[in-house]
Motif scaffolding. Structure first.
Motif, PDB file in Angstrom:
ATOM      1  N   THR A  90       0.846  -1.185   0.000  1.00  0.00           N
ATOM      2  CA  THR A  90       0.000   0.000   0.000  1.00  0.00           C
ATOM      3  C   THR A  90       0.889   1.245   0.000  1.00  0.00           C
ATOM      4  OG1 THR A  90      -0.058   0.133   2.416  1.00  0.00           O
ATOM      5  CG2 THR A  90      -1.700  -1.272   1.347  1.00  0.00           C
ATOM      6  N   ARG A  91       0.258   2.409  -0.120  1.00  0.00           N
ATOM      7  CA  ARG A  91       0.999   3.670  -0.001  1.00  0.00           C
ATOM      8  C   ARG A  91       1.711   3.729   1.350  1.00  0.00           C
ATOM      9  NH1 ARG A  91      -1.048   7.845  -3.664  1.00  0.00           N
ATOM     10  NH2 ARG A  91      -3.001   7.181  -4.630  1.00  0.00           N
ATOM     11  N   ASP A  93       2.676   1.253   3.204  1.00  0.00           N
ATOM     12  CA  ASP A  93       3.813   0.326   3.201  1.00  0.00           C
ATOM     13  C   ASP A  93       5.051   0.984   2.624  1.00  0.00           C
ATOM     14  OD1 ASP A  93       2.244  -1.707   4.203  1.00  0.00           O
ATOM     15  OD2 ASP A  93       1.824  -2.580   2.239  1.00  0.00           O
ATOM     16  N   THR A 147      -6.803  -8.598   1.735  1.00  0.00           N
ATOM     17  CA  THR A 147      -6.065  -7.436   1.249  1.00  0.00           C
ATOM     18  C   THR A 147      -5.841  -6.438   2.369  1.00  0.00           C
ATOM     19  OG1 THR A 147      -6.049  -5.624  -0.368  1.00  0.00           O
ATOM     20  CG2 THR A 147      -8.186  -6.234   0.548  1.00  0.00           C
ATOM     21  N   ARG A 148      -4.730  -5.697   2.285  1.00  0.00           N
ATOM     22  CA  ARG A 148      -4.461  -4.595   3.203  1.00  0.00           C
ATOM     23  C   ARG A 148      -4.880  -3.272   2.583  1.00  0.00           C
ATOM     24  NH1 ARG A 148       0.487  -3.492   4.219  1.00  0.00           N
ATOM     25  NH2 ARG A 148       0.315  -3.017   6.423  1.00  0.00           N
ATOM     26  N   HIS A 149      -5.377  -3.308   1.358  1.00  0.00           N
ATOM     27  CA  HIS A 149      -5.840  -2.097   0.689  1.00  0.00           C
ATOM     28  C   HIS A 149      -7.252  -1.749   1.158  1.00  0.00           C
ATOM     29  CE1 HIS A 149      -2.532  -3.478  -1.841  1.00  0.00           C
ATOM     30  NE2 HIS A 149      -2.394  -2.217  -2.208  1.00  0.00           N
ATOM     31  N   GLN A 150      -7.607  -0.492   1.012  1.00  0.00           N
ATOM     32  CA  GLN A 150      -8.849  -0.004   1.607  1.00  0.00           C
ATOM     33  C   GLN A 150     -10.048  -0.041   0.675  1.00  0.00           C
ATOM     34  OE1 GLN A 150      -9.242   0.823   4.980  1.00  0.00           O
ATOM     35  NE2 GLN A 150      -7.347  -0.326   4.808  1.00  0.00           N
ATOM     36  N   ASP A 159      -3.860   1.932  -3.211  1.00  0.00           N
ATOM     37  CA  ASP A 159      -4.863   1.795  -2.150  1.00  0.00           C
ATOM     38  C   ASP A 159      -6.077   0.980  -2.574  1.00  0.00           C
ATOM     39  OD1 ASP A 159      -3.279   3.327  -0.436  1.00  0.00           O
ATOM     40  OD2 ASP A 159      -4.148   5.185  -1.180  1.00  0.00           O
ATOM     41  N   SER A 160      -5.972   0.227  -3.646  1.00  0.00           N
ATOM     42  CA  SER A 160      -7.081  -0.598  -4.111  1.00  0.00           C
ATOM     43  C   SER A 160      -6.639  -2.057  -4.240  1.00  0.00           C
ATOM     44  CB  SER A 160      -7.606  -0.097  -5.458  1.00  0.00           C
ATOM     45  OG  SER A 160      -8.083   1.225  -5.366  1.00  0.00           O
TER      46      SER A 160
END
Length: 312
Positions: A90-91, A93, A147-150, A159-160
């Motif tokens: 992610t961003r 990360d 997923t760790r994305h939002q 972030d996807s």
């Protein structure tokens, strides 16, 4: 026309409204199912590495398809892809783990004590499916991915969710699980689906502290609760233990530091006292909160659970 005739017309209109199905009436329109429908598909921690979802059905993000499972489906965080996790950083990360990612993969690099394991953090289960596999063009069998994305609205962007575009029907579960590479997914029990309140369990194996041995000096202290409340959560359940060494007074908790007073959680009235209390309150949008602890008082904080207040 008699007045009661207007009443009859009104009642007939109301009857038509209430008789209409929840789904859109136009089968060719953009939405064929209630947008937020979620029936069953509760998730649970199966073991240290696996999250399962029970059978059920849920409308996908677009409202055009119904994702369903006839039996439980499972995602293993140690695998990549459907039935496992997406593996893109992610961003956050890229900021926090600049030297701790293996290329574009969200894993610890060679030489790290957790080399090759997924990065720690909150993982959201996402129901996924391929629309061309729908039995009637609308009902789509679902698989699970972590997923760790939002966002699962878009794919393969910052972030996807990162996934094969063939999985064009998606819906995030309204829950997240914290993964620690040393111990796996933290044990927790949830109730109140689909906006559950989750309780951390097995605290006898070591309590989950937000902070410990916080010695007060009457100043405002910022407390980071990001490891205890997921990004889509807001309420934190906390045990507060205050011990007086050579001070007394009120231990205050506030969501925002600009609040003048806050909530009085416990009061230490005499030197030598030990006071315990439990509280549920809202953290701020960064999942932090603020405390004011009297000088000469030590506070231990134990996170007991959290509430999901932003269903997806």
């Amino acid at each position: 026309m008699p007045l009661f005739a207007y009443g009859i017309v009104s009642l007939s209109v109301l009857a038509a409204i209430f008789a209409a199905p929840a789904a859109a009436q136009d089968a060719d329109g953009p939405f064929n199912f209630p947008l937020r429908m979620l029936n069953g598909m509760e998730t649970m921690r199966l073991d240290a590495h696996r999250i399962s979802a029970y059978r059920g059905s849920a409308t996908d993000n677009s409202g055009k398809f119904l994702l369903y499972t006839k039996r439980s489906v499972t995602a293993d965080i140690m695998k990549v892809g459907p039935g496992g996790r997406d593996n893109a950083p992610t961003r956050e990360d890229l900021v926090q783990h600049q030297q701790e990612t293996d290329g574009l993969n969200a894993v610890y690099p060679v030489g790290h004590r957790f080399s090759g394991l997924p990065l720690a953090g909150w993982y959201t289960p996402v129901y996924i499916g391929k629309s061309e596999k729908g039995g009637n063009g609308r009902d789509v069998p679902a698989e699970l991915i972590l997923t760790r994305h939002q966002s699962s609205q878009r794919i393969n962007t910052a972030d996807s969710l990162n996934i094969d575009p063939a999985f064009d029907t998606r819906r995030s579960a309204p829950i997240a699980y914290y993964f620690d590479p040393a111990t796996g997914f933290r044990p927790m029990i949830c109730k109140g689906w689909p906006q559950p309140f989750c309780i951390w369990t097995r605290t006898n194996n070591g309590p989950l502290y937000v902070a410990r041995d916080l010695v007060g000096d009457d100043s405002l202290v910022d407390i980071d609760a990001t490891d205890m409340v997921p990004p889509t959560g807001r309420l934190l359940r906390l045990q507060v233990s205050a011990t007086s060494s050579d001070g007394t007074g009120d231990v205050m908790i506030m969501t925002l530091p600009r609040q003048s007073s806050g909530l009085n959680v416990v009061t230490v009235a005499r030197q030598g006292d030990v006071v315990h209390s439990e509280i549920e309150f809202s953290v701020n949008s960064r999942r932090h909160f603020t405390m004011r602890v009297p000088r000469g008082v030590r506070v231990d904080l134990i996170a007991l659970g959290f509430s999901m207040l932003q269903p997806t």
